[in-house]
Design a protein around this motif. Structure first.
Motif, PDB file in Angstrom:
ATOM      1  N   ALA A  82       7.235  24.169  16.713  1.00 60.83           N
ATOM      2  CA  ALA A  82       7.174  25.486  16.068  1.00 60.83           C
ATOM      3  C   ALA A  82       8.465  25.750  15.310  1.00 60.83           C
ATOM      4  O   ALA A  82       9.489  25.105  15.551  1.00 60.83           O
ATOM      5  CB  ALA A  82       6.970  26.583  17.117  1.00 60.83           C
ATOM      6  N   TYR A  83       8.375  26.694  14.393  1.00 56.90           N
ATOM      7  CA  TYR A  83       9.568  27.281  13.771  1.00 56.90           C
ATOM      8  C   TYR A  83       9.844  28.512  14.617  1.00 56.90           C
ATOM      9  O   TYR A  83       9.098  29.483  14.578  1.00 56.90           O
ATOM     10  CB  TYR A  83       9.258  27.649  12.318  1.00 56.90           C
ATOM     11  CG  TYR A  83      10.427  28.275  11.581  1.00 56.90           C
ATOM     12  CD1 TYR A  83      11.181  27.519  10.683  1.00 56.90           C
ATOM     13  CD2 TYR A  83      10.788  29.606  11.788  1.00 56.90           C
ATOM     14  CE1 TYR A  83      12.265  28.090  10.009  1.00 56.90           C
ATOM     15  CE2 TYR A  83      11.865  30.179  11.127  1.00 56.90           C
ATOM     16  CZ  TYR A  83      12.594  29.407  10.234  1.00 56.90           C
ATOM     17  OH  TYR A  83      13.654  29.975   9.570  1.00 56.90           O
ATOM     18  N   THR A  84      10.902  28.465  15.440  1.00 53.16           N
ATOM     19  CA  THR A  84      11.099  29.527  16.437  1.00 53.16           C
ATOM     20  C   THR A  84      12.252  30.476  16.140  1.00 53.16           C
ATOM     21  O   THR A  84      12.574  31.335  16.966  1.00 53.16           O
ATOM     22  CB  THR A  84      11.318  28.912  17.843  1.00 53.16           C
ATOM     23  OG1 THR A  84      12.377  27.963  17.767  1.00 53.16           O
ATOM     24  CG2 THR A  84      10.063  28.254  18.366  1.00 53.16           C
ATOM     25  N   ASN A  85      12.852  30.318  14.957  1.00 47.16           N
ATOM     26  CA  ASN A  85      13.950  31.212  14.597  1.00 47.16           C
ATOM     27  C   ASN A  85      13.359  32.540  14.087  1.00 47.16           C
ATOM     28  O   ASN A  85      13.037  32.687  12.905  1.00 47.16           O
ATOM     29  CB  ASN A  85      14.819  30.539  13.522  1.00 47.16           C
ATOM     30  CG  ASN A  85      16.000  31.402  13.120  1.00 47.16           C
ATOM     31  OD1 ASN A  85      16.074  32.594  13.456  1.00 47.16           O
ATOM     32  ND2 ASN A  85      16.917  30.815  12.377  1.00 47.16           N
ATOM     33  N   VAL A  86      13.209  33.473  15.009  1.00 48.79           N
ATOM     34  CA  VAL A  86      12.496  34.729  14.713  1.00 48.79           C
ATOM     35  C   VAL A  86      13.170  35.486  13.560  1.00 48.79           C
ATOM     36  O   VAL A  86      12.491  35.974  12.646  1.00 48.79           O
ATOM     37  CB  VAL A  86      12.422  35.606  15.985  1.00 48.79           C
ATOM     38  CG1 VAL A  86      11.770  36.947  15.695  1.00 48.79           C
ATOM     39  CG2 VAL A  86      11.658  34.879  17.082  1.00 48.79           C
TER      40      VAL A  86
ATOM     41  N   ASN B  36      18.879  29.276  23.956  1.00 52.63           N
ATOM     42  CA  ASN B  36      18.083  30.394  24.469  1.00 52.63           C
ATOM     43  C   ASN B  36      18.986  31.500  24.995  1.00 52.63           C
ATOM     44  O   ASN B  36      20.209  31.341  25.066  1.00 52.63           O
ATOM     45  CB  ASN B  36      17.114  29.903  25.549  1.00 52.63           C
ATOM     46  CG  ASN B  36      17.824  29.162  26.671  1.00 52.63           C
ATOM     47  OD1 ASN B  36      18.822  29.639  27.199  1.00 52.63           O
ATOM     48  ND2 ASN B  36      17.323  27.989  27.014  1.00 52.63           N
TER      49      ASN B  36
ATOM     50  N   TYR C 291       7.584  35.829  11.870  1.00 56.20           N
ATOM     51  CA  TYR C 291       7.349  34.830  12.927  1.00 56.20           C
ATOM     52  C   TYR C 291       6.026  35.123  13.641  1.00 56.20           C
ATOM     53  O   TYR C 291       5.176  34.242  13.792  1.00 56.20           O
ATOM     54  CB  TYR C 291       8.513  34.845  13.922  1.00 56.20           C
ATOM     55  CG  TYR C 291       8.262  34.057  15.186  1.00 56.20           C
ATOM     56  CD1 TYR C 291       8.294  32.661  15.187  1.00 56.20           C
ATOM     57  CD2 TYR C 291       7.981  34.700  16.393  1.00 56.20           C
ATOM     58  CE1 TYR C 291       8.057  31.939  16.351  1.00 56.20           C
ATOM     59  CE2 TYR C 291       7.751  33.987  17.562  1.00 56.20           C
ATOM     60  CZ  TYR C 291       7.783  32.604  17.535  1.00 56.20           C
ATOM     61  OH  TYR C 291       7.537  31.897  18.696  1.00 56.20           O
TER      62      TYR C 291
ATOM     63  N   SER D  89       1.439  29.812  21.730  1.00 59.01           N
ATOM     64  CA  SER D  89       1.671  30.966  20.874  1.00 59.01           C
ATOM     65  C   SER D  89       2.577  31.954  21.616  1.00 59.01           C
ATOM     66  O   SER D  89       3.210  31.596  22.606  1.00 59.01           O
ATOM     67  CB  SER D  89       0.354  31.588  20.427  1.00 59.01           C
ATOM     68  OG  SER D  89       0.617  32.552  19.410  1.00 59.01           O
ATOM     69  N   THR D  90       2.613  33.181  21.133  1.00 61.73           N
ATOM     70  CA  THR D  90       3.699  34.079  21.537  1.00 61.73           C
ATOM     71  C   THR D  90       3.251  35.517  21.787  1.00 61.73           C
ATOM     72  O   THR D  90       2.251  35.978  21.215  1.00 61.73           O
ATOM     73  CB  THR D  90       4.767  34.069  20.417  1.00 61.73           C
ATOM     74  OG1 THR D  90       5.730  35.076  20.669  1.00 61.73           O
ATOM     75  CG2 THR D  90       4.153  34.355  19.044  1.00 61.73           C
TER      76      THR D  90
ATOM     77  N   ASN E  66       4.258  26.931  11.513  1.00 65.76           N
ATOM     78  CA  ASN E  66       3.519  27.694  12.536  1.00 65.76           C
ATOM     79  C   ASN E  66       2.056  27.953  12.191  1.00 65.76           C
ATOM     80  O   ASN E  66       1.271  28.314  13.071  1.00 65.76           O
ATOM     81  CB  ASN E  66       4.211  29.038  12.788  1.00 65.76           C
ATOM     82  CG  ASN E  66       5.574  28.856  13.430  1.00 65.76           C
ATOM     83  OD1 ASN E  66       5.877  27.797  13.967  1.00 65.76           O
ATOM     84  ND2 ASN E  66       6.407  29.888  13.362  1.00 65.76           N
TER      85      ASN E  66
ATOM     86  N   LYS F 228       2.644  32.777  13.663  1.00 66.89           N
ATOM     87  CA  LYS F 228       2.068  32.243  14.900  1.00 66.89           C
ATOM     88  C   LYS F 228       0.609  32.686  15.051  1.00 66.89           C
ATOM     89  O   LYS F 228      -0.228  31.916  15.524  1.00 66.89           O
ATOM     90  CB  LYS F 228       2.883  32.696  16.118  1.00 66.89           C
ATOM     91  CG  LYS F 228       4.278  32.105  16.209  1.00 66.89           C
ATOM     92  CD  LYS F 228       4.302  30.603  16.441  1.00 66.89           C
ATOM     93  CE  LYS F 228       3.771  30.201  17.790  1.00 66.89           C
ATOM     94  NZ  LYS F 228       3.856  28.713  17.976  1.00 66.89           N
TER      95      LYS F 228
END
Ligand SMILES: NC(=O)c1ccc[n+]([C@@H]2O[C@H](COP(=O)([O-])OP(=O)(O)OC[C@H]3O[C@@H](n4cnc5c(N)ncnc54)[C@H](OP(=O)(O)O)[C@@H]3O)[C@@H](O)[C@H]2O)c1
Length: 279
Positions: A58-62, A156, A123, A98-99, A76, A127
């Motif tokens: 995933a691309y997780t850099n919100v 994190n 983000y 997912s989130t 995503n 997602k």
């Protein structure tokens, strides 16, 4: 079971490598396998012939997603679309993460799988688009929404707090956003249980209970025996590019349910492994 893991060198990927036992794992990540590169995905499926694909990529850099919308959607949304089409065609089950950020946080009680989604950030929107693609193209899917994920590997919140505590006697932490810290090792155990049950669908899977970032940090410091004072503050003290849902507590109403240990147990188990990791 032969499991192909994409995005396998992130937090969840590291937890899978350490805690998912009894299966043959094929760990991949960028650059050798990008999930939106159809040719590479097709080749991996052809060469490995997995029984299951677990997408941890995933691309997780919100915050970064707000100014890198195209990149976020490519990884995503387009990535899961490619994976779902390729696995769907071959009848290979797909586990996709997912989130909680698919929700807007206006609810006052825990979000269940049946609640309406309404992301408030790029983000979250990217997602959600990924979820929709997976549902559309591979009926044999497990879409698992998790939250506030952390592990001993990767970047994190708890690791940032521990770093800050080294040089500060007091840390101010947001106390008006509510969620479910999820220790990645517990999530891995839950994912295995879900796969074993074999009932496809969308699931919420996060550390049980709820807290704020302040509560999370306070518990972490207590478990670690750190003396740094944690001070509760409002989210408005730390303006960020991406809006966060103020309340994104997840709960499952699926039966049979896979319920993870409490978020406090997650912190305890993290600290135990982190100590070994650091030492
Ligand atoms: N972290 C959280 O708090 C959180 C909360 C809720 C849900 N989730 C979801 O849980 C899942 C796992 O999250 P995580 O925290 O383990 O993420 P992570 O640590 O950021 O790991 C994601 C991995 O995917 C890789 N990746 C990026 N683009 C890729 C591509 N095109 N193809 C293949 N791999 C690619 C990343 O590589 P690079 O590092 O080189 O980019 C990284 O190794 C994700 O679906 C995430 O959305 C996470």
């Amino acid at each position: 079971m032969k499991i192909l893991v994409t995005g396998g060198r992130g937090q969840l990927g590291h937890a899978i490598q350490r805690h998912l036992q009894g299966h043959q794992l094929f760990i991949t990540d960028v650059p050798e396998l990008s999930i939106f590169d159809l040719i590479s995905v097709e080749k991996a499926l052809h060469d490995i012939q997995p029984d299951l694909l677990l997408n941890a990529a995933a691309y997780t850099n919100v915050d970064g997603a707000e100014s890198h919308k195209e990149e976020a959607f490519q990884v995503n949304a387009e990535g899961p679309l490619v994976l779902a089409k390729a696995t769907g065609k071959r009848k290979i089950p797909l586990v996709h993460l997912s989130t909680d950020y698919v929700f807007d946080g206006t609810k006052k009680t825990p979000y269940t799988e049946d609640d309406e989604t309404h992301p408030v950030s790029v983000y979250g929107a990217s997602k959600l688009a990924g979820e929709i693609a997976v549902r559309d193209y591979n009926p044999q899917h497990f879409i698992v929404r998790t939250a506030w994920l952390y592990y001993v590997a990767g970047k994190n919140f708890p690791k940032t707090m521990i770093e800050l505590a080294k040089n500060k006697s007091e840390i101010r932490v947001v106390n008006d956003q509510f969620g479910c810290p999820t220790y990645a090792a517990h999530l891995v155990t839950g994912l295995v249980e879900l796969i074993t049950q074999g009932i496809f669908g969308t699931y919420h899977m996060a550390g049980s209970g709820q807290t704020t970032w302040f509560g999370f940090a306070s518990r972490l410091f207590k478990e670690m025996g750190l003396k740094t004072i944690v001070k509760p503050v409002a989210g408005t003290e730390f303006p960020k590019p991406a809006p966060r849902p103020v309340y994104s507590v997840l709960q499952t109403i699926r039966r049979p349910a896979v319920v993870l240990p409490s978020w406090e147990e997650g912190v305890r188990d993290f600290v135990e492994l982190f100590g070994k990791h650091a030492g």
